[in-house]
Scaffold this motif. Structure first.
Motif, PDB file in Angstrom:
ATOM      1  N   SER A   4      46.126 -13.006  26.464  1.00  0.00           N
ATOM      2  CA  SER A   4      46.639 -13.997  27.519  1.00  0.00           C
ATOM      3  C   SER A   4      47.962 -13.995  27.791  1.00  0.00           C
ATOM      4  N   PRO A   5      48.696 -14.143  29.106  1.00  0.00           N
ATOM      5  CA  PRO A   5      49.943 -14.144  29.187  1.00  0.00           C
ATOM      6  C   PRO A   5      50.414 -15.583  28.995  1.00  0.00           C
ATOM      7  N   PHE A   6      49.663 -16.581  28.400  1.00  0.00           N
ATOM      8  CA  PHE A   6      50.235 -18.003  28.149  1.00  0.00           C
ATOM      9  C   PHE A   6      49.436 -18.507  26.701  1.00  0.00           C
ATOM     10  N   ASP A   7      50.340 -19.174  26.159  1.00  0.00           N
ATOM     11  CA  ASP A   7      49.609 -20.008  24.905  1.00  0.00           C
ATOM     12  C   ASP A   7      49.492 -21.355  25.502  1.00  0.00           C
ATOM     13  N   ALA A   8      49.867 -21.992  26.429  1.00  0.00           N
ATOM     14  CA  ALA A   8      49.683 -23.292  26.759  1.00  0.00           C
ATOM     15  C   ALA A   8      49.620 -23.359  28.465  1.00  0.00           C
ATOM     16  N   VAL A   9      48.836 -24.489  28.979  1.00  0.00           N
ATOM     17  CA  VAL A   9      48.726 -24.984  30.204  1.00  0.00           C
ATOM     18  C   VAL A   9      48.991 -26.469  30.405  1.00  0.00           C
ATOM     19  N   LEU A  10      50.070 -26.502  31.226  1.00  0.00           N
ATOM     20  CA  LEU A  10      50.274 -28.315  31.391  1.00  0.00           C
ATOM     21  C   LEU A  10      49.626 -28.428  32.906  1.00  0.00           C
ATOM     22  N   PHE A  11      49.025 -29.645  32.911  1.00  0.00           N
ATOM     23  CA  PHE A  11      48.506 -30.052  34.329  1.00  0.00           C
ATOM     24  C   PHE A  11      49.100 -31.563  34.732  1.00  0.00           C
ATOM     25  N   ASP A  12      49.464 -31.619  35.824  1.00  0.00           N
ATOM     26  CA  ASP A  12      49.558 -32.982  36.333  1.00  0.00           C
ATOM     27  C   ASP A  12      48.407 -33.875  36.443  1.00  0.00           C
ATOM     28  N   PHE A  13      48.378 -34.832  36.729  1.00  0.00           N
ATOM     29  CA  PHE A  13      47.116 -35.958  36.634  1.00  0.00           C
ATOM     30  C   PHE A  13      46.749 -36.198  38.017  1.00  0.00           C
ATOM     31  N   SER A  14      47.595 -36.910  38.778  1.00  0.00           N
ATOM     32  CA  SER A  14      47.163 -37.376  40.083  1.00  0.00           C
ATOM     33  C   SER A  14      46.958 -36.243  41.248  1.00  0.00           C
ATOM     34  N   GLY A  15      46.122 -35.940  41.864  1.00  0.00           N
ATOM     35  CA  GLY A  15      45.900 -35.176  42.787  1.00  0.00           C
ATOM     36  C   GLY A  15      45.487 -33.513  42.213  1.00  0.00           C
ATOM     37  N   THR A  16      45.630 -33.557  40.798  1.00  0.00           N
ATOM     38  CA  THR A  16      45.443 -32.296  40.314  1.00  0.00           C
ATOM     39  C   THR A  16      44.385 -32.459  39.516  1.00  0.00           C
ATOM     40  N   LEU A  17      44.318 -33.109  38.427  1.00  0.00           N
ATOM     41  CA  LEU A  17      42.934 -33.382  37.664  1.00  0.00           C
ATOM     42  C   LEU A  17      42.165 -34.447  38.086  1.00  0.00           C
ATOM     43  N   PHE A  18      42.661 -35.527  38.563  1.00  0.00           N
ATOM     44  CA  PHE A  18      42.004 -36.660  38.981  1.00  0.00           C
ATOM     45  C   PHE A  18      42.574 -37.172  40.411  1.00  0.00           C
ATOM     46  N   ARG A  19      41.596 -37.835  41.201  1.00  0.00           N
ATOM     47  CA  ARG A  19      42.389 -38.245  42.328  1.00  0.00           C
ATOM     48  C   ARG A  19      41.792 -39.682  42.529  1.00  0.00           C
ATOM     49  N   LEU A  20      42.781 -40.617  43.006  1.00  0.00           N
ATOM     50  CA  LEU A  20      42.500 -42.094  43.521  1.00  0.00           C
ATOM     51  C   LEU A  20      41.798 -42.189  44.637  1.00  0.00           C
ATOM     52  N   GLU A  21      40.433 -42.370  44.610  1.00  0.00           N
ATOM     53  CA  GLU A  21      39.773 -42.247  45.777  1.00  0.00           C
ATOM     54  C   GLU A  21      38.954 -43.658  45.908  1.00  0.00           C
ATOM     55  N   GLU A  22      39.303 -44.356  47.040  1.00  0.00           N
ATOM     56  CA  GLU A  22      38.701 -45.852  46.998  1.00  0.00           C
ATOM     57  C   GLU A  22      37.328 -45.842  47.225  1.00  0.00           C
ATOM     58  N   ASP A  23      36.594 -46.785  46.439  1.00  0.00           N
ATOM     59  CA  ASP A  23      35.407 -47.329  46.984  1.00  0.00           C
ATOM     60  C   ASP A  23      35.340 -48.099  48.319  1.00  0.00           C
ATOM     61  N   GLU A  24      34.379 -48.099  49.155  1.00  0.00           N
ATOM     62  CA  GLU A  24      34.562 -48.783  50.327  1.00  0.00           C
ATOM     63  C   GLU A  24      34.765 -50.158  49.949  1.00  0.00           C
ATOM     64  N   SER A  25      34.346 -50.819  48.745  1.00  0.00           N
ATOM     65  CA  SER A  25      34.412 -52.210  48.582  1.00  0.00           C
ATOM     66  C   SER A  25      35.874 -52.645  48.251  1.00  0.00           C
ATOM     67  N   TRP A  26      36.569 -51.768  47.954  1.00  0.00           N
ATOM     68  CA  TRP A  26      38.188 -52.157  47.576  1.00  0.00           C
ATOM     69  C   TRP A  26      38.784 -52.707  48.928  1.00  0.00           C
ATOM     70  N   LEU A  27      38.516 -52.005  49.735  1.00  0.00           N
ATOM     71  CA  LEU A  27      39.376 -52.489  51.194  1.00  0.00           C
ATOM     72  C   LEU A  27      38.619 -53.350  52.118  1.00  0.00           C
ATOM     73  N   ALA A  28      37.351 -53.463  51.725  1.00  0.00           N
ATOM     74  CA  ALA A  28      36.538 -54.197  52.941  1.00  0.00           C
ATOM     75  C   ALA A  28      36.845 -55.548  53.235  1.00  0.00           C
ATOM     76  N   ASP A  29      37.606 -56.272  52.050  1.00  0.00           N
ATOM     77  CA  ASP A  29      38.096 -57.720  52.542  1.00  0.00           C
ATOM     78  C   ASP A  29      39.786 -57.722  52.740  1.00  0.00           C
ATOM     79  N   ILE A  30      40.348 -56.590  52.971  1.00  0.00           N
ATOM     80  CA  ILE A  30      41.687 -56.605  53.025  1.00  0.00           C
ATOM     81  C   ILE A  30      42.086 -56.894  54.637  1.00  0.00           C
ATOM     82  N   THR A  31      42.733 -57.913  54.688  1.00  0.00           N
ATOM     83  CA  THR A  31      43.271 -58.517  55.933  1.00  0.00           C
ATOM     84  C   THR A  31      44.804 -58.360  56.422  1.00  0.00           C
TER      85      THR A  31
END
Length: 241
Positions: A4-31
């Motif tokens: 392997s050319p590497f001994d370690a791999v670092l990852f970002d979290f948001s948008g890389t491993l996980f993503r914040l994706e709203e449930d429809e209910s989150w914004l249903a009552d936003i006014t």
């Protein structure tokens, strides 16, 4: 397996491993201030502003700007900054804004990308160290715990704990030093060339992924590894003797 050319791999979290994706209910009552519900376009823009990794999503005064630029160093600044974004984006009711903010900082509300678990399992299975380097003001470990892979991540370099934020080199240095690896044999993968790509300042390699919705991005992590010359054995694929 080839060397392997590497001994370690670092990852970002948001948008890389996980993503914040709203449930429809989150914004249903936003006014807004007129009591009108947000249409689908305003909802989408609101989520974009809540998840953008760099830049300033709304106009801010000096105090608000200070909280925004330092949001990932202190939980109190993070809360203040995002409540400002919500308010300046038209969410007039403080209770609605607070309820939505609580979703943002709840690891249970984040959606995992399809290849996150198998990639981390494959890398650790091949003997590489894995770390997560994130500009964030809350503990994301529970998101990994619920998937049963928290023990495969050897370091969580979280800005509010480390006291440094990407693109500052100190946060990357903390990660490689904790892992005990040479940055020249470390790969960073993330969705921001500016923030995550700064790992190159300490000698790491870098590969960019697109923070697409999780339903539209199935193998970007595998592709990033391949582009860097890494071909870990996929879980379940079996190893030749």
């Amino acid at each position: 397996m080839a060397t392997s050319p590497f001994d370690a791999v670092l990852f970002d979290f948001s948008g890389t491993l996980f993503r914040l994706e709203e449930d429809e209910s989150w914004l249903a009552d936003i006014t807004d201030s007129a009591g009108e519900p947000f249409d689908v376009h305003r909802q989408a823009e609101l989520m974009r502003r809540l998840t953008t990794p760099t830049g300033q999503p709304v106009e801010m005064d000096a105090a608000e700007h200070h909280a925004w630029t330092n949001r990932d160093r202190e939980p109190r600044w993070h809360r203040e900054a995002y409540l400002t974004v919500l308010r300046r984006s038209g969410v007039a009711d403080p209770e609605q804004a607070t309820a939505l903010y609580e979703k943002v900082i709840d690891p249970e509300c984040w959606t995992v990308y399809p290849d996150t678990v198998p990639v981390i399992e494959a890398l650790t299975g091949d003997g590489l160290a894995v770390g997560v380097v994130s500009n964030i003001a809350f503990d994301i470990r529970p998101a990994f715990e619920r998937l049963g892979i928290d023990d495969l991540v050897s370091v969580f370099a979280l800005s509010f704990e480390v006291g440094a934020v990407k693109p500052e080199p100190e946060i990357f240095r903390y990660a490689v030093d904790t892992l005990g690896v040479d940055p020249r044999r470390t790969l960073m993968i993330g969705d921001s060339a500016k923030a995550d790509g700064a790992a190159r300042s300490i000698g790491c390699s870098f590969e960019l992924v697109d923070s697409l919705p999780t339903t539209e991005r199935h193998d970007a992590l595998w592709a990033a590894l391949a582009a860097a010359g890494l071909t870990p054995t996929e879980p379940g694929a079996g190893r030749s003797s």
